[in-house]
Design an enzyme around this catalytic site. Structure first.
Site, PDB file in Angstrom:
ATOM      1  N   GLU A  93       8.236   3.826   8.271  1.00 19.44           N
ATOM      2  CA  GLU A  93       8.576   4.920   7.369  1.00 19.44           C
ATOM      3  C   GLU A  93      10.013   5.446   7.464  1.00 19.44           C
ATOM      4  O   GLU A  93      10.611   5.786   6.451  1.00 19.44           O
ATOM      5  CB  GLU A  93       7.621   6.093   7.615  1.00 19.44           C
ATOM      6  CG  GLU A  93       6.190   5.762   7.257  1.00 19.44           C
ATOM      7  CD  GLU A  93       5.286   6.962   7.419  1.00 19.44           C
ATOM      8  OE1 GLU A  93       5.274   7.546   8.512  1.00 19.44           O
ATOM      9  OE2 GLU A  93       4.609   7.323   6.458  1.00 19.44           O
ATOM     10  N   ALA A 114       0.842  -1.210   0.000  1.00 14.68           N
ATOM     11  CA  ALA A 114       0.000   0.000   0.000  1.00 14.68           C
ATOM     12  C   ALA A 114       0.876   1.259   0.000  1.00 14.68           C
ATOM     13  O   ALA A 114       0.720   2.130  -0.840  1.00 14.68           O
ATOM     14  CB  ALA A 114      -0.921   0.003   1.212  1.00 14.68           C
TER      15      ALA A 114
END
Ligand SMILES: Cc1cc2nc3c(=O)[nH]c(=O)nc-3n(C[C@H](O)[C@H](O)[C@H](O)COP(=O)(O)OP(=O)(O)OC[C@H]3O[C@@H](n4cnc5c(N)ncnc54)[C@H](O)[C@@H]3O)c2cc1C
Ligand code: FES
Length: 1279
Positions: free
Chosen positions: A1211, A754
């Protein structure tokens, strides 16, 4: 179309004449089913299952953590399986070659290769053991234990189906004809018949590997009513050796050609095999293994692709084509391009290609430069041959051919003519470069762009050829290079290509130790395999499009704008509705509820109604009974636009254009600490600069997918989708249809990746799909094709940044002012949040006393950009580190010295007044320098650069301080529902969605620890809005922190309720204690906030720190680079699951490497996105892994702010991929120094071979004239 390898299967065939069985991997998406007569096809489901017995290949990839989202895993499994069927004990190089055509966007490949390496046998185990002795990881547990793996037993493999063998033995070959609705497929069995068929149907293609024709039919909509398949014509496979050369049948696959050529090179005299060796070099990097296994030699020649790798070599090597139409003709290959295109039109069949032996004194070489080292069509490719007169350096013959510089293979005949008869020396070569530049010319607007680069490559390749020939002349006749240059000739030595000599070595990735007293069945902190890894490897894992279709289910295809900015006059679906299978069409007019979504106060239309504002904007959709019919229906919808005069309607594509027209989304953001103006005044020196950072396509392996099923009762809808934020999709659908949220339930089982791209865009697509389901009353499925997904759904924001920095002569930066412009595209989406995060990270790891940041989201006529892993931080920090780099260059020291000098030290405060302790940041930095042996390698690199003129090495160490949590406090909450059933089994539901990051695995570990039961009793089924409502997105690296706490609290509440039962029966078992508990727990996260007026706040709960050191080697003549080594030290607190976290670290690093050095989103001057699939958009492949990749988790770290002292990791590491960018910049700086260019220079991201080569400014680059900007329309623009 063959570019990603996710659909890899193994094809097996029996040869009745030779009584042999062959196995090879192939891309199912390009395999024509008619061609599979008598073949056996094996998929991952066929080799093992969790129900019966998993196959060792499946087990090892899964247990080595080589499967995260799992969408690529079946393809990986089958590539390796096919290799093992041919070579049960492959070498590491065999494995890397076999996986070359398989892309993975999650893992970074290291764990996949690690799992595969276990098949390499004893030799490998010994090497692994030796390697482990060299690193200081004694006592630290391995991520998986080789001793626990199932043994490999080739005797247990599936046998070739005997019935197929019998059929092959007994059948007399007869012509086969398959007649479909639109296509007739004919497969002849003799050459005569084939020639007759071709004469009868001159326009019918001959389909062998289908890697050319298949793509045309799939993506260009070309229909061939008749297809001829010559795969059963034996003459086309014949190989005959003659005294002059070798005839090779045109149907031979490129893999069999490669095997043949390898054998010839081994067996024949080295003088004879020059052309074969050059061919071999091209065959090694042509396509992926699956493509080479099916693509034919004849198909490659006949396709006459502009950048064919083989044609220039065949032409240079004086090969001959034998072609049959009415009577056999022999073509000289120097007429390749004309010959082949001619052949297709005049209905001829190429039978064989004749490769002529080379003779003594003759040399053939091949060169290619591609956007990626493997599985990528070349930018420029070349074949060159020279023959020297006996015992001299006089050129008797010369042939130079290029691919990629014209519509077909191009020969430099004029240049060659001029050189023939002259001596091979510097004077001749200088003349040749000049002639070549004139002869092989490209107009500045040439399709494909990169004009300067391509032209410089034509010269560089000749220079490389020259270097190799000088070496040969030296060996042959003792001639040395009589260079007039002042440099010593050893600096010009020819170094073999990285791909030839460089080998992957073992890296270090070790787990953390858990505390001594931890229960054996408490898996927190232990490396636990992703809970779905095995079912992903066996193909049992269910993705959205795997959900079985229901009766009457419809398929949706979108109608998109072809204009960047125009008035929408009419959407005419009349013709579309007449087409077979088409049921209905929807436009904005059909929306019963809200026609737009509002995000951060900005409205975004679901379907354009009056005006289109970008190419690719959705204007409507067609639903039909099949995918194909829906696609045909959408193509038949006529959209009428009115192009308004330029004065009224502006088309703004680039940030620069938006700045000029002040086209911005509001608000713009600004933050300042100290007094920047005063800081500049006090600074010893000042610098200003600009940098562009390109966008990045998410390239999740599973494209946007959803299925909306109306229940037919009380307006209920069940929505199955691949989405990071099911609650947002639920709200969006309810608002679109004007119904309450309680009628819509959204279900996410798992996503095939995603990376931020499945939040807002998925919700809009789901709303359109729900609209179609609502209107028709039928279930509707929408699964975007890769091309549409790339066109419609936006990407990471490109950034244009300007900066000014003031610094002291000792390297202290005392003031900086950075201005960011992001290209947001045509709608607001999350762009304001992105610019805020950009500004919150402009300090990275540095304390700059006077710091100002300004950020603006530009409104342009490009598809709207959206969230992407890192959410602006990777762009923000690249600018910061570029500033550091410039300061270092200006001061003549290393960037690392400047970094160290300016790093936060002691109790610190950020520019938004958040206090923190940077101790672990500094520990990561020091540990990384030490583990990477940075200082001594810097010295070695300097020595290397001193000794090499056109290969340069560079090294960079990059730190990161990344804020974890959402700055918007309301997003930092989560909920969980834990059911304990009477049989003792536990069902955990929480708000996090599984996209490969392993959140369900970690939640299982949390529940297991809290309830003190084994994970085997705990199940997690899906994420659904009707079980856990009002969830937050799975994003911002905060999923585990938020949901982990919720699961923990839910379990604690249940345990409290069980306490009395346990007290009463302390010797009881879990099963005996549990009765009917069912508890909901809501967990609130940290109180974050950011006050933009006061420019202060606590937007993050804590920081994740890390440091990465990368070293690269750059070929300055082509811009090609190889990452030689990467060392990462990360502080992720106490990891809940080191396997998963290390997987996230490696995967994010590779995605960052792609962002900063490979991935290019090019737009046409009219705003159309060019790359629409893996063929044009290159993400890192296995060949891009650092040759040595070490990951270390910082020991002794903890974190008070998150569950079990862990830290968010999804991240942060992406930015560390920039260490490769800065290492390239370091190498480029060394190259520039050699041509007298010192000081700071501009290098935009991505530093692809083109940018890198041009920045090196070699003499060849400098020879290419640069057209005046504005004097021509470029093929692509920088947005
Ligand atoms: C993912 C991918 C990566 C690739 N990478 C590279 C690369 O790096 N370098 C490179 O050079 N190429 C590359 N290619 C192109 C590939 O090599 C060619 O498509 C392939 O060689 C064509 O062979 P085929 O058997 O599949 O042809 P087909 O698709 O079956 O046929 C292609 C054309 O050739 C004609 N043809 C086939 N055989 C004959 C014959 N015997 N006589 C006359 N005409 C004939 C057909 O009529 C048709 O028009 C790549 C392709 C893909 C899909
Ligand atoms: S695990 Fe490879 S793409 Fe997700």
């Amino acid at each position: 179309g063959g570019g990603c390898g996710a659909c890899t299967v193994m094809v097996s065939r029996y040869n009745p004449r030779e009584k042999t069985i062959s196995h090879f991997s192939a891309n199912a998406c390009l395999l024509p089913v008619c061609q599979l007569h008598l073949a056996a096809v094996t998929t991952t489901e066929g080799i093992g299952s969790t129900e019966t017995r998993i196959h060792p290949v499946q087990e090892r990839i899964a247990k080595a953590n080589g499967s995260q989202c799992g969408f690529c895993t079946p393809g990986m499994v089958m590539s390796l399986y096919a290799l093992l069927r041919n070579q049960p004990q492959p070498s590491l190089e065999d494995i890397v070659e076999a996986l070359g055509g398989n892309l993975c966007r999650c893992t970074g490949y290291r764990p996949i290769v690690d799992g595969c390496k276990t098949f390499c046998g004893v030799r490998m185990s010994v090497m692994r053991h030796l390697e482990s002795l060299l690193v200081d990881n004694a006592g630290v547990p391995e991520l998986f234990h080789e001793g626990d793996l199932l043994p490999q037993d080739p005797t247990q493999e599936l046998i070739f189906p005997p019935e197929l063998m019998l059929m092959a033995e007994s059948q007399r070959p007869l012509t086969q004809t398959f007649c479909g609705e639109r296509i007739t497929w004919v497969s002849p069995v003799t050459l005569r018949e084939l020639v007759e068929l071709k004469a009868k149907h001159p326009k019918a293609p001959l389909v062998l590997g289908n890697t050319g024709v298949g793509l045309e039919m799939k993506f260009k909509g070309i229909l061939h009513p008749v297809i001829i398949s010559p795969t059963r014509v034996p003459e086309l496979y014949e190989v005959n050796k003659t005294p002059d050369g070798v005839w090779v049948g045109a149907a031979c696959s490129l893999t069999s050609l490669k095997t043949l050529v390898e054998k010839l090179v081994r067996e024949l005299h080295e003088d004879q095999v020059e052309t074969f060796s050059a061919l071999l070099q091209q065959l090694r990097s042509l396509g992926g293994q699956q493509i080479r296994n099916v693509a034919s030699l004849g198909g490659n020649i006949a396709s006459a692709a502009p950048n064919s790798d083989l044609n220039p070599v065949l032409a240079a090597g004086r090969c001959i084509l034998s072609v049959i139409s009415k009577g056999e003709q022999v073509f000289n290959f120097t007429h390749t391009s004309q010959g082949s295109s001619h052949m297709s039109t005049m209905g001829s069949v190429e039978v064989k290609r004749f490769s002529v032996f080379s003779s003594s004194g003759e040399f053939v070489r091949a060169f290619r430069q591609a956007p990626r080292k493997a599985n990528a069509l070349a930018t420029v490719t070349s074949g060159m041959r020279v023959r020297f007169a006996q015992g001299t350096d006089a050129v008797e013959d010369l042939a130079i051919f290029y691919g990629g510089v014209g519509p077909c293979t191009v020969g430099a005949t004029k240049t060659c003519r001029e050189v023939i008869g002259r001596r091979w020396n510097e004077e001749t070569l200088n003349e040749a470069y000049r002639l070549l530049l004139d002869e092989i010319s490209l107009p500045p607007s040439a399709p494909g762009g990169k004009v300067e680069f391509r032209r410089s490559l034509t010269l560089s390749f000749l220079f490389k050829f020259n270097l190799q020939m000088l070496q040969k002349l030296n060996e042959m006749v003792g001639l040395t290079s009589r260079s007039s240059r002042s440099e010593p000739s050893w600096r010009w030595q020819v170094r073999p290509d990285c791909s030839d000599k460089r080998r992957l070595t073992f890296g270090t990735c070790r787990s953390q130790e858990v505390s001594q007293g931890q229960r054996g069945d408490d898996l927190v902190g232990r490396p636990v395999m992703h809970r779905s890894a095995l079912s992903q490897a066996t193909g049992e894992a269910v993705y959205c499009d795997d959900i079985a279709g229901s009766q009457g289910e419809l398929f949706l295809a979108l109608v998109t704008s072809t204009r960047a900015h125009a008035k929408l006059i009419k959407i005419d679906d009349g013709e579309a509705l007449k087409l077979p299978g088409v049921v209905d069409a929807v436009t904005a007019k059909d929306i019963p509820g809200k026609k737009f979504r509002t995000f951060t106060g900005i409205d975004e239309e679901l379907l354009a109604e009056n005006e289109v504002t970008c190419v690719g904007q959705m204007v409507g959709a067609v639903v039909a009974d099949t995918r194909q019919h829906a696609k045909q229906g959408a193509a038949a919808v006529k959209v009428v636009y009115e192009d308004l005069p330029d004065r009224c309607v502006l088309v703004l594509l680039t940030s620069q254009e938006a700045i000029e027209k002040k086209s911005f989304f509001k608000p713009q953001r600004e933050i300042e600490r100290g007094n920047v103006t005063e800081g500049f005044r006090k600074a010893d020196q000042m610098l200003e600069g600009e940098i562009r950072i390109g966008g990045q396509e998410h390239f999740y392996m599973e494209t946007q997918s959803m299925l909306v099923v109306p229940s037919g009762e009380e307006k209920e809808l069940k929505v199955y989708l691949s989405c990071q934020h099911p609650t947002y999709a639920q709200e969006s659908i309810a608002e679109t249809l004007g119904i309450p949220s309680n009628r819509v339930s959204c279900h996410v089982k798992r996503m095939g990746g995603a990376f931020g791209g499945k939040v807002t865009k998925t919700s809009i697509l789901a709303s359109i799909t729900a609209l179609a389901a609502w209107k028709t009353g039928q279930a509707v499925r929408c699964v975007l094709e890769r091309g549409d997904d790339m066109l419609i759904t936006g990407a990471r924001h490109p950034v244009l940044a300007n900066y000014k920095v003031g610094f002291m002569n000792d390297g202290r930066i005392i003031a900086a002012d950075i201005q960011y412009f992001t290209n947001a595209g045509n709608t607001g989406d999350e762009s304001i949040l992105v610019i805020e995060k950009i500004l919150l990270h402009i300090d990275n790891a540095y304390s700059v006393p006077n710091l100002r940041g300004r950020a603006t989201a530009c409104k342009t006529n490009l598809p709207s950009n959206t969230a992407f892993r890192g959410f602006g931080v990777p762009q923000s920090m690249l600018v910061v580190e570029s500033v550091i780099n410039d300061v270092a260059m200006k001061l003549g020291c290393t960037a690392e010295e400047i970094r160290e000098k300016n790093m936060y030290k002691g109790p610190s405060i950020t520019h938004y007044k958040l206090q923190f302790d940077p101790e672990n940041l500094l520990r990561c930095w020091d540990e990384c320098l030490q583990k990477a042996d940075y200082h001594s390698r810097r010295t070695t690199i300097a020595q290397f650069n001193q000794s090499n003129r056109f290969k340069k090495r560079g090294i960079a160490v990059i730190p990161i301080k990344y804020g974890i949590a959402f700055a918007e406090c309301f997003l930092n909450q989560a909920a969980a529902l834990v059911h304990i059933y009477k049989d003792g089994s536990v069902l955990v539901s929480h708000g996090g969605a599984e996209m490969g990051q392993g959140i369900h695995t970690k939640m299982q570990q949390v529940a297991s620890r809290e309830l003190r039961i084994p994970v085997s009793l705990i199940h997690i089924s899906e994420t659904s809005t009707n079980v856990v409502p009002n969830t937050c997105p799975s994003a911002a690296s905060f999923g585990t922190d938020a949901n982990g706490m919720a699961v923990k609290m839910a379990c604690e509440t249940l345990l409290q309720r069980l306490e009395p039962v346990i007290r009463e029966d302390p010797k009881g078992t879990w099963q005996s204690w549990v009765s009917w508990p069912n508890v909901v727990s809501l967990c609130r996260g940290p109180d974050t906030y950011m006050d933009w007026k006061k420019q202060e706040g606590q937007p993050y709960a804590y920081f994740t720190y890390g440091t990465c050191c990368s070293e690269v080697e750059v070929d300055c003549l082509t811009g090609d680079y190889q990452t030689l080594r990467t060392d990462i030290v990360m502080d992720i607190g106490r990891s809940i699951n080191p396997s998963i976290d290390i997987g996230q670290i490696e995967g994010a690093f590779m995605q960052g490497l792609g962002l900063y050095t490979m991935e290019e989103r090019k737009f046409s001057p009219s705003g159309m996105l060019y790359p629409r699939g893996p063929a044009q958009y290159k993400i890192p492949a296995v060949c891009d892994m650092p040759l040595k990749f070490n990951v270390y988790l910082l020991a002794g770290s903890s974190n008070l702010h998150a569950i079990y002292s862990s830290k968010g990791i999804g991240e942060p590491v992406l930015f560390l991929g920039s260490s490769v960018f800065f290492a390239i910049k370091d190498a480029v700086a060394a190259a520039r120094k050699d041509v007298g260019l010192g000081g700071p220079f501009k290098l935009d991201s991505p530093a692809c071979p083109e940018e890198t080569c041009l920045a090196c400014a070699s003499c060849f680059v400098q020879m290419v004239p640069v057209p005046k900007p504005g004097s021509f329309q470029p093929w692509a623009i920088d947005v």
